[in-house]
Enzyme design. Structure first.
Site, PDB file in Angstrom:
ATOM      1  N   TYR A   1      61.315 -28.095  75.109  1.00 34.70           N
ATOM      2  CA  TYR A   1      60.883 -27.634  73.786  1.00 34.70           C
ATOM      3  C   TYR A   1      59.502 -28.186  73.445  1.00 34.70           C
ATOM      4  CZ  TYR A   1      61.108 -26.673  68.753  1.00 34.70           C
ATOM      5  OH  TYR A   1      60.853 -26.231  67.480  1.00 34.70           O
TER       6      TYR A   1
ATOM      7  N   SER B   1      55.430 -26.207  66.213  1.00 36.79           N
ATOM      8  CA  SER B   1      56.310 -27.218  65.627  1.00 36.79           C
ATOM      9  C   SER B   1      55.537 -28.517  65.552  1.00 36.79           C
ATOM     10  CB  SER B   1      57.551 -27.400  66.509  1.00 36.79           C
ATOM     11  OG  SER B   1      58.277 -28.562  66.162  1.00 36.79           O
TER      12      SER B   1
END
Length: 265
Positions: free
Chosen positions: A162, A149
């Site tokens: 995350y 990401s």
């Protein structure tokens, strides 16, 4: 007068190859599984529940559904064992992931959230990669792609599990890239920006609830901050992933490729 010869249809690039795609029931994983199957691969599509996977397999020949929660080493071993029944798995796309826990700054985060995120976003890619790498070594060809990401390169507020997992999987990728290169393998990561997916929708809905607004307005704000003034689709990310599994990308190894239309976050 001779008859015109029948045009030859080129063999699909991944004909005869077996691929594993995690997170295949929705979003980037689903789009990737479809595109790999279209390229000729036999794809083991993996996700936690069977219903959506079965529909995917019914609609797209070449995709085999396998329901598993990949948060333990034993479950990951079961996935690779299932793929071996189809042939040596030499393509692995680690697409499954848990989201951002947006409303939890570090002083409110829990150990449970941390360990759950790491189990899926980091430990599973490690377990699956180490098992598939053995087949890459034996077959002399292989491609491993990690879905990280843009949060894997920059910090973001209230998303420590995350962000940490997406940073870590890039480091894992760079090490694997060195190990499998002599065997004809490559390992790369794709770093998507905001993608219109089910996981992102949950994060956006959390943010909307926190601010007392609507998810549509939050999506619009995200799009407005992007140089392209839009949100990416899963298919756009899948196009890059599938390219990285092919022969044309054989010189690309150990790279973290951002796909974000120029947006940093």
């Amino acid at each position: 007068m001779s008859m015109a010869s029948k045009p030859q249809v080129p063999e699909r690039e991944h004909a005869g190859r077996v691929a594993i795609v995690t997170g295949a029931s929705s979003g980037i994983g689903r789009a990737t599984a479809i595109k790999l199957a279209a390229a000729g691969a036999t794809v083991l599509g993996v996700a936690r529940t069977l219903a959506k996977l079965s529909q995917l397999a019914d609609e797209h020949p070449g995709i085999v559904a396998f329901a598993a929660s990949i948060d333990t080493p034993d479950a990951c071993a079961d996935v690779v064992a299932a793929a071996r029944h189809l042939g040596p798995p030499t393509i692995l796309v680690n697409s499954a992931g848990l989201g951002g826990y947006l409303d939890q700054p570090i002083f409110e985060q829990t150990s449970a959230a941390w360990h759950a995120t790491m189990a899926v976003n980091l430990h599973a890619p490690f377990e699956l990669s180490r098992l598939v790498a053995r087949h890459i070594r034996d077959q002399g060809f292989g491609r491993i792609v990690m879905i990280s990401s843009t949060a894997g390169e920059v910090g973001a507020p209230s998303m420590s599990p995350y962000c940490a997992s997406k940073h870590a999987v890039i480091g894992l990728m760079r090490s694997i890239a060195h190990d499998i290169a002599p065997c004809g393998g490559t390992c790369n990561a794709v770093l998507p920006g905001w993608v219109k997916s089910a996981m992102a929708q949950l994060d956006v809905e959390q943010e909307a609830a926190r601010r007392g607004t609507t998810a549509d307005l939050v999506w619009q704000e995200i799009a407005d901050k992007n140089p392209g003034k839009r949100i990416l689709t899963p298919e756009e990310i899948a196009d890059v992933v599938v390219f990285l599994t092919g022969n044309a990308s054989r010189g690309i190894n150990g790279e973290a490729m951002t796909v974000s239309i120029g947006s940093i976050w």
